[in-house]
Design a protein around this motif. Sequence first.
Motif, PDB file in Angstrom:
ATOM      1  N   ALA A 177       0.744  -1.016   0.038  1.00  0.00           N
ATOM      2  CA  ALA A 177       0.122   0.003  -0.070  1.00  0.00           C
ATOM      3  C   ALA A 177       1.027   1.039   0.002  1.00  0.00           C
ATOM      4  O   ALA A 177       1.322   1.674   1.143  1.00  0.00           O
ATOM      5  CB  ALA A 177      -0.914   0.089   1.359  1.00  0.00           C
ATOM      6  N   VAL A 178       1.175   1.686  -1.330  1.00  0.00           N
ATOM      7  CA  VAL A 178       2.200   2.867  -1.547  1.00  0.00           C
ATOM      8  C   VAL A 178       1.625   4.125  -0.609  1.00  0.00           C
ATOM      9  O   VAL A 178       0.220   4.457  -1.171  1.00  0.00           O
ATOM     10  CB  VAL A 178       2.531   3.181  -2.734  1.00  0.00           C
ATOM     11  CG1 VAL A 178       3.239   4.289  -2.959  1.00  0.00           C
ATOM     12  CG2 VAL A 178       3.031   2.027  -3.440  1.00  0.00           C
ATOM     13  N   SER A 359      10.431   3.288 -10.708  1.00  0.00           N
ATOM     14  CA  SER A 359       9.372   3.453 -11.608  1.00  0.00           C
ATOM     15  C   SER A 359       8.328   2.388 -11.578  1.00  0.00           C
ATOM     16  O   SER A 359       7.055   2.547 -11.712  1.00  0.00           O
ATOM     17  CB  SER A 359       9.733   3.682 -12.922  1.00  0.00           C
ATOM     18  OG  SER A 359      10.387   4.989 -12.878  1.00  0.00           O
ATOM     19  N   VAL A 360       8.771   0.931 -11.586  1.00  0.00           N
ATOM     20  CA  VAL A 360       8.040  -0.131 -11.708  1.00  0.00           C
ATOM     21  C   VAL A 360       7.428  -0.791 -10.523  1.00  0.00           C
ATOM     22  O   VAL A 360       6.350  -1.311 -10.522  1.00  0.00           O
ATOM     23  CB  VAL A 360       8.678  -1.224 -12.498  1.00  0.00           C
ATOM     24  CG1 VAL A 360       9.222  -0.954 -13.831  1.00  0.00           C
ATOM     25  CG2 VAL A 360       9.839  -1.516 -11.793  1.00  0.00           C
ATOM     26  N   VAL A 361       8.082  -0.255  -9.351  1.00  0.00           N
ATOM     27  CA  VAL A 361       7.694  -0.862  -8.048  1.00  0.00           C
ATOM     28  C   VAL A 361       7.016   0.162  -7.315  1.00  0.00           C
ATOM     29  O   VAL A 361       6.163  -0.027  -6.132  1.00  0.00           O
ATOM     30  CB  VAL A 361       8.265  -1.373  -7.198  1.00  0.00           C
ATOM     31  CG1 VAL A 361       9.095  -2.841  -7.940  1.00  0.00           C
ATOM     32  CG2 VAL A 361       9.786  -0.660  -6.760  1.00  0.00           C
ATOM     33  N   ASN A 362       7.099   1.517  -7.625  1.00  0.00           N
ATOM     34  CA  ASN A 362       6.522   2.629  -7.162  1.00  0.00           C
ATOM     35  C   ASN A 362       7.089   2.775  -5.463  1.00  0.00           C
ATOM     36  O   ASN A 362       6.124   2.910  -4.736  1.00  0.00           O
ATOM     37  CB  ASN A 362       4.947   2.543  -6.996  1.00  0.00           C
ATOM     38  CG  ASN A 362       4.357   3.010  -8.218  1.00  0.00           C
ATOM     39  OD1 ASN A 362       4.612   4.066  -8.879  1.00  0.00           O
ATOM     40  ND2 ASN A 362       3.898   2.035  -9.128  1.00  0.00           N
ATOM     41  N   CYS A 363       7.918   2.475  -5.213  1.00  0.00           N
ATOM     42  CA  CYS A 363       8.448   2.545  -3.961  1.00  0.00           C
ATOM     43  C   CYS A 363       9.909   3.455  -3.687  1.00  0.00           C
ATOM     44  O   CYS A 363      11.085   2.969  -3.554  1.00  0.00           O
ATOM     45  CB  CYS A 363       9.248   1.114  -3.388  1.00  0.00           C
ATOM     46  SG  CYS A 363       7.634  -0.065  -3.324  1.00  0.00           S
ATOM     47  N   PRO A 364       9.735   4.546  -3.616  1.00  0.00           N
ATOM     48  CA  PRO A 364      10.512   5.582  -3.600  1.00  0.00           C
ATOM     49  C   PRO A 364      11.515   5.730  -2.372  1.00  0.00           C
ATOM     50  O   PRO A 364      12.757   5.915  -2.579  1.00  0.00           O
ATOM     51  CB  PRO A 364      10.077   7.016  -3.704  1.00  0.00           C
ATOM     52  CG  PRO A 364       8.579   6.653  -2.965  1.00  0.00           C
ATOM     53  CD  PRO A 364       8.331   5.429  -3.696  1.00  0.00           C
ATOM     54  N   ILE A 405      -1.977   2.253  -4.900  1.00  0.00           N
ATOM     55  CA  ILE A 405      -1.262   3.543  -4.588  1.00  0.00           C
ATOM     56  C   ILE A 405      -2.331   4.734  -3.847  1.00  0.00           C
ATOM     57  O   ILE A 405      -3.288   4.865  -4.473  1.00  0.00           O
ATOM     58  CB  ILE A 405      -0.810   4.189  -5.830  1.00  0.00           C
ATOM     59  CG1 ILE A 405       0.330   3.359  -6.585  1.00  0.00           C
ATOM     60  CG2 ILE A 405      -0.209   5.771  -5.713  1.00  0.00           C
ATOM     61  CD1 ILE A 405       0.884   3.697  -7.981  1.00  0.00           C
ATOM     62  N   LEU A 406      -2.309   4.891  -2.483  1.00  0.00           N
ATOM     63  CA  LEU A 406      -3.220   5.501  -1.757  1.00  0.00           C
ATOM     64  C   LEU A 406      -3.586   6.989  -2.075  1.00  0.00           C
ATOM     65  O   LEU A 406      -4.701   7.417  -1.586  1.00  0.00           O
ATOM     66  CB  LEU A 406      -3.013   5.163  -0.406  1.00  0.00           C
ATOM     67  CG  LEU A 406      -2.960   3.583   0.095  1.00  0.00           C
ATOM     68  CD1 LEU A 406      -2.639   3.565   1.470  1.00  0.00           C
ATOM     69  CD2 LEU A 406      -4.328   2.961  -0.355  1.00  0.00           C
TER      70      LEU A 406
END
Length: 417
Positions: A177-178, A359-364, A405-406
Amino acid sequence: MREKCTAILRRVAAYLKVFARRTALSVLIGVLCGGLGGLFHHVVDLSSELFHAYDWLLSLLPLAGITIVWLYHSAGIYRDKGANLVLASLRTGETVPARVAPLIFAGTALTQLCGGSAGREGAALQIGAGAATCFNRVFHLEGKSANRMTMCGMSALFAAVFGTPITAALFSMEVSAVGVLHYAALYPCLVSSITAWEVSRYMGTVGVTMPAIPLPTPDVGTIFRVLALTLACAAVSILFLEVMHLAGRLYRRAFDGKPYWRAVIGGLLLVAATLLLGTRDYNGAGMEIAVAAVGGQAVGWAFLLKILFTALTIGAGYKGGEIVPAFFIGATFGCVAGPWLGLDPGLAAAIGLIALFCSVVNCPVASMLLSVELFGGTRLWMFAVVCGVSYLMSGYSTLYSEQKILYSKLGEENSPQ
């Protein structure tokens, strides 16, 4: 006064009890998953070495695909959700079946043995979650406690296989849950991932070692060059994800209800593509190619060919993961595109690797920590910018359909997901 002191002591005792319990459980699951991760690492490495040593193994790729499908069907799994099942379980509390661990272990080994283009980190997440299911049953853990142990199992396997324990801990907390980090899981995940990495090192595993990259000057010109390359990497990440999803849809449309035929045709396509190119650089995970790119060496169209090979592999039902292929794609693209922008090719490859991963996992947050563990903290300012831009400009595309992506990336009130 006495009552107040008693209340404080009771509170301290309660915290110490939780601390001791979580430490013990985290160490135990770290030892368990470190052992599994070390074994998985060696088996996959051996499979890859055998593939490159014996040319005839490539011809067995369709047979490997048939075997993988048969194994899953024999275990009662007819529609494998892969890592998506793990991510969904972290939000819903749904238990990941323990049998997932040996299935993905065997499936990944077979894929690597016969030349499928897939990594191992995605598989490690599933093995860790499956191992956590068994662990939770033994210690009668339920609810949030079971969820934390699932995150610990994911962290531990990722760390054992890749050798980046801090990234592994944060990635497992961030990926489902980003926008929300479960801070209560931070300490257990760190303990389990560090423990697992030490266990796997004891078993002889070696983490990824990247070549040294130059230290850029933080001037305006350099920042603009880095930004330009990061924007280009975001575009490549969208291309990668769109091709992956398109391949999956085309396979399902052509072979709906026929998984054996899907595996056979996908395997034959990969065999034909490999023979046509006359190289095996695009088979397997490709971490060695990513390392070479950071060293300043890459073929111009390598990133496009890796996208194609990975889409053909994963779409056909072969097992593994997409994270190391993303490293390959980002590093080779950066190495080739960077010099056009006036950047050192090795530095540009490192930027591309981190940018594609983010970019592909959205985990900065995990991506920034990965940059530190791979390339050192002196360049954190640059990689922080890269991760921020990559996260924003990659849109809502993701490797995992169950990832949520919340919060909107564009500042809207709610995320469109």
